[in-house]
Design a protein around this motif. Structure first.
Motif, PDB file in Angstrom:
ATOM      1  N   GLY A 119      67.682  11.991  89.333  1.00 12.87           N
ATOM      2  CA  GLY A 119      68.131  13.334  88.992  1.00 12.87           C
ATOM      3  C   GLY A 119      68.393  13.547  87.517  1.00 12.87           C
ATOM      4  O   GLY A 119      68.572  14.685  87.074  1.00 12.87           O
ATOM      5  N   PHE A 120      68.441  12.466  86.737  1.00 13.44           N
ATOM      6  CA  PHE A 120      68.658  12.602  85.303  1.00 13.44           C
ATOM      7  C   PHE A 120      67.468  13.313  84.684  1.00 13.44           C
ATOM      8  O   PHE A 120      66.321  13.006  84.982  1.00 13.44           O
ATOM      9  CB  PHE A 120      68.833  11.215  84.675  1.00 13.44           C
ATOM     10  CG  PHE A 120      68.994  11.252  83.183  1.00 13.44           C
ATOM     11  CD1 PHE A 120      70.189  11.675  82.605  1.00 13.44           C
ATOM     12  CD2 PHE A 120      67.950  10.877  82.357  1.00 13.44           C
ATOM     13  CE1 PHE A 120      70.336  11.713  81.231  1.00 13.44           C
ATOM     14  CE2 PHE A 120      68.090  10.909  80.990  1.00 13.44           C
ATOM     15  CZ  PHE A 120      69.287  11.331  80.422  1.00 13.44           C
ATOM     16  N   GLU A 121      67.749  14.300  83.842  1.00 10.58           N
ATOM     17  CA  GLU A 121      66.680  15.054  83.208  1.00 10.58           C
ATOM     18  C   GLU A 121      66.829  14.956  81.690  1.00 10.58           C
ATOM     19  O   GLU A 121      67.928  15.044  81.144  1.00 10.58           O
ATOM     20  CB  GLU A 121      66.729  16.516  83.631  1.00 10.58           C
ATOM     21  CG  GLU A 121      65.531  17.299  83.165  1.00 10.58           C
ATOM     22  CD  GLU A 121      65.459  18.690  83.769  1.00 10.58           C
ATOM     23  OE1 GLU A 121      64.900  19.565  83.123  1.00 10.58           O
ATOM     24  OE2 GLU A 121      65.967  18.883  84.889  1.00 10.58           O
ATOM     25  N   THR A 122      65.707  14.779  81.028  1.00 14.16           N
ATOM     26  CA  THR A 122      65.687  14.695  79.574  1.00 14.16           C
ATOM     27  C   THR A 122      64.381  15.298  79.072  1.00 14.16           C
ATOM     28  O   THR A 122      63.507  15.658  79.868  1.00 14.16           O
ATOM     29  CB  THR A 122      65.835  13.232  79.104  1.00 14.16           C
ATOM     30  OG1 THR A 122      66.004  13.225  77.688  1.00 14.16           O
ATOM     31  CG2 THR A 122      64.638  12.394  79.493  1.00 14.16           C
ATOM     32  N   TYR A 123      64.259  15.444  77.774  1.00 10.45           N
ATOM     33  CA  TYR A 123      63.017  15.924  77.173  1.00 10.45           C
ATOM     34  C   TYR A 123      62.306  14.778  76.489  1.00 10.45           C
ATOM     35  O   TYR A 123      62.927  13.946  75.836  1.00 10.45           O
ATOM     36  CB  TYR A 123      63.301  17.011  76.123  1.00 10.45           C
ATOM     37  CG  TYR A 123      63.512  18.376  76.710  1.00 10.45           C
ATOM     38  CD1 TYR A 123      62.445  19.227  76.918  1.00 10.45           C
ATOM     39  CD2 TYR A 123      64.782  18.808  77.056  1.00 10.45           C
ATOM     40  CE1 TYR A 123      62.633  20.489  77.458  1.00 10.45           C
ATOM     41  CE2 TYR A 123      64.983  20.062  77.598  1.00 10.45           C
ATOM     42  CZ  TYR A 123      63.911  20.900  77.791  1.00 10.45           C
ATOM     43  OH  TYR A 123      64.087  22.137  78.335  1.00 10.45           O
ATOM     44  N   GLY A 124      61.009  14.763  76.629  1.00  9.47           N
ATOM     45  CA  GLY A 124      60.174  13.856  75.869  1.00  9.47           C
ATOM     46  C   GLY A 124      59.365  14.696  74.893  1.00  9.47           C
ATOM     47  O   GLY A 124      59.265  15.911  75.048  1.00  9.47           O
ATOM     48  N   SER A 125      58.817  14.069  73.898  1.00  8.55           N
ATOM     49  CA  SER A 125      57.993  14.779  72.921  1.00  8.55           C
ATOM     50  C   SER A 125      56.553  14.318  73.030  1.00  8.55           C
ATOM     51  O   SER A 125      56.285  13.166  73.355  1.00  8.55           O
ATOM     52  CB  SER A 125      58.495  14.535  71.506  1.00  8.55           C
ATOM     53  OG  SER A 125      59.756  15.098  71.334  1.00  8.55           O
ATOM     54  N   MET A 126      55.651  15.227  72.721  1.00  8.27           N
ATOM     55  CA  MET A 126      54.232  14.936  72.746  1.00  8.27           C
ATOM     56  C   MET A 126      53.592  15.657  71.567  1.00  8.27           C
ATOM     57  O   MET A 126      54.009  16.758  71.203  1.00  8.27           O
ATOM     58  CB  MET A 126      53.630  15.436  74.058  1.00  8.27           C
ATOM     59  CG  MET A 126      52.148  15.251  74.165  1.00  8.27           C
ATOM     60  SD  MET A 126      51.522  15.800  75.771  1.00  8.27           S
ATOM     61  CE  MET A 126      51.591  17.556  75.557  1.00  8.27           C
ATOM     62  N   THR A 127      52.622  15.038  70.966  1.00  5.07           N
ATOM     63  CA  THR A 127      51.869  15.659  69.885  1.00  5.07           C
ATOM     64  C   THR A 127      50.511  16.082  70.413  1.00  5.07           C
ATOM     65  O   THR A 127      49.819  15.288  71.052  1.00  5.07           O
ATOM     66  CB  THR A 127      51.680  14.673  68.714  1.00  5.07           C
ATOM     67  OG1 THR A 127      52.958  14.255  68.268  1.00  5.07           O
ATOM     68  CG2 THR A 127      50.922  15.314  67.575  1.00  5.07           C
ATOM     69  N   ILE A 128      50.137  17.334  70.150  1.00  5.63           N
ATOM     70  CA  ILE A 128      48.824  17.836  70.560  1.00  5.63           C
ATOM     71  C   ILE A 128      47.996  18.070  69.301  1.00  5.63           C
ATOM     72  O   ILE A 128      48.322  18.953  68.496  1.00  5.63           O
ATOM     73  CB  ILE A 128      48.935  19.137  71.371  1.00  5.63           C
ATOM     74  CG1 ILE A 128      49.770  18.901  72.632  1.00  5.63           C
ATOM     75  CG2 ILE A 128      47.543  19.657  71.731  1.00  5.63           C
ATOM     76  CD1 ILE A 128      50.054  20.150  73.434  1.00  5.63           C
ATOM     77  N   PRO A 129      46.947  17.269  69.086  1.00  2.00           N
ATOM     78  CA  PRO A 129      46.088  17.483  67.916  1.00  2.00           C
ATOM     79  C   PRO A 129      45.339  18.811  68.047  1.00  2.00           C
ATOM     80  O   PRO A 129      44.970  19.221  69.154  1.00  2.00           O
ATOM     81  CB  PRO A 129      45.115  16.307  67.954  1.00  2.00           C
ATOM     82  CG  PRO A 129      45.479  15.478  69.114  1.00  2.00           C
ATOM     83  CD  PRO A 129      46.518  16.175  69.911  1.00  2.00           C
ATOM     84  N   SER A 130      45.125  19.459  66.918  1.00  2.00           N
ATOM     85  CA  SER A 130      44.466  20.759  66.911  1.00  2.00           C
ATOM     86  C   SER A 130      43.535  20.864  65.715  1.00  2.00           C
ATOM     87  O   SER A 130      43.726  20.195  64.703  1.00  2.00           O
ATOM     88  CB  SER A 130      45.507  21.880  66.826  1.00  2.00           C
ATOM     89  OG  SER A 130      46.470  21.740  67.838  1.00  2.00           O
ATOM     90  N   PHE A 131      42.561  21.738  65.846  1.00  5.08           N
ATOM     91  CA  PHE A 131      41.622  22.035  64.764  1.00  5.08           C
ATOM     92  C   PHE A 131      41.697  23.525  64.505  1.00  5.08           C
ATOM     93  O   PHE A 131      41.622  24.335  65.441  1.00  5.08           O
ATOM     94  CB  PHE A 131      40.197  21.628  65.171  1.00  5.08           C
ATOM     95  CG  PHE A 131      39.173  21.877  64.115  1.00  5.08           C
ATOM     96  CD1 PHE A 131      39.130  21.082  62.982  1.00  5.08           C
ATOM     97  CD2 PHE A 131      38.268  22.906  64.241  1.00  5.08           C
ATOM     98  CE1 PHE A 131      38.180  21.307  61.996  1.00  5.08           C
ATOM     99  CE2 PHE A 131      37.316  23.145  63.268  1.00  5.08           C
ATOM    100  CZ  PHE A 131      37.274  22.346  62.140  1.00  5.08           C
ATOM    101  N   VAL A 132      41.873  23.912  63.239  1.00  4.35           N
ATOM    102  CA  VAL A 132      42.078  25.309  62.885  1.00  4.35           C
ATOM    103  C   VAL A 132      41.025  25.734  61.867  1.00  4.35           C
ATOM    104  O   VAL A 132      40.763  25.015  60.902  1.00  4.35           O
ATOM    105  CB  VAL A 132      43.488  25.526  62.279  1.00  4.35           C
ATOM    106  CG1 VAL A 132      43.741  27.007  62.022  1.00  4.35           C
ATOM    107  CG2 VAL A 132      44.565  24.938  63.176  1.00  4.35           C
TER     108      VAL A 132
END
Length: 106
Positions: free
Chosen positions: A70-83
């Motif tokens: 039941g413990f909830e936390t946030y993880g981080s993720m990097t999404i590469p992008s092309f602009v």
């Protein structure tokens, strides 16, 4: 590094990614994702003589995760992008494409 590259990178860092239609690609894959930041370095911005530019950007996204206990936390993720886009003579910046690699997060 040019002043123009600084302006383009700054514009991309301040672009409202989570209000653009392509953000649906992220939320389809990660329904509760929250945008944390957009990173873009002026050193990665290439601008040709007509003002057309291309560069890389990285979206830093927070994604909630609930553990079995039941413990909830946030993880981080990097999404590469092309602009890609255009730096116009009057200084206006138009983004033509902001392509995300949602299926290939970094």
């Amino acid at each position: 590094m040019s002043h123009a590259a600084d302006r383009v990178a700054d514009h991309i860092r301040n672009f409202q990614v989570d209000q653009h239609p392509f953000w649906k690609e992220v939320t389809k894959e990660y329904p509760d994702a929250k945008l944390f930041a957009v990173e873009c370095s002026p050193t990665s911005v290439a601008i040709d003589a007509s003002g057309n530019f291309s560069t890389r950007a990285r979206l830093i996204v927070h994604i909630p995760h609930r553990f079995e206990d039941g413990f909830e936390t946030y993880g981080s993720m990097t999404i590469p992008s092309f602009v890609t886009g255009t730096l116009h003579d009057d200084g206006e910046i138009t983004i033509t494409e902001f392509r995300l690699s949602v299926n290939h997060p970094g």
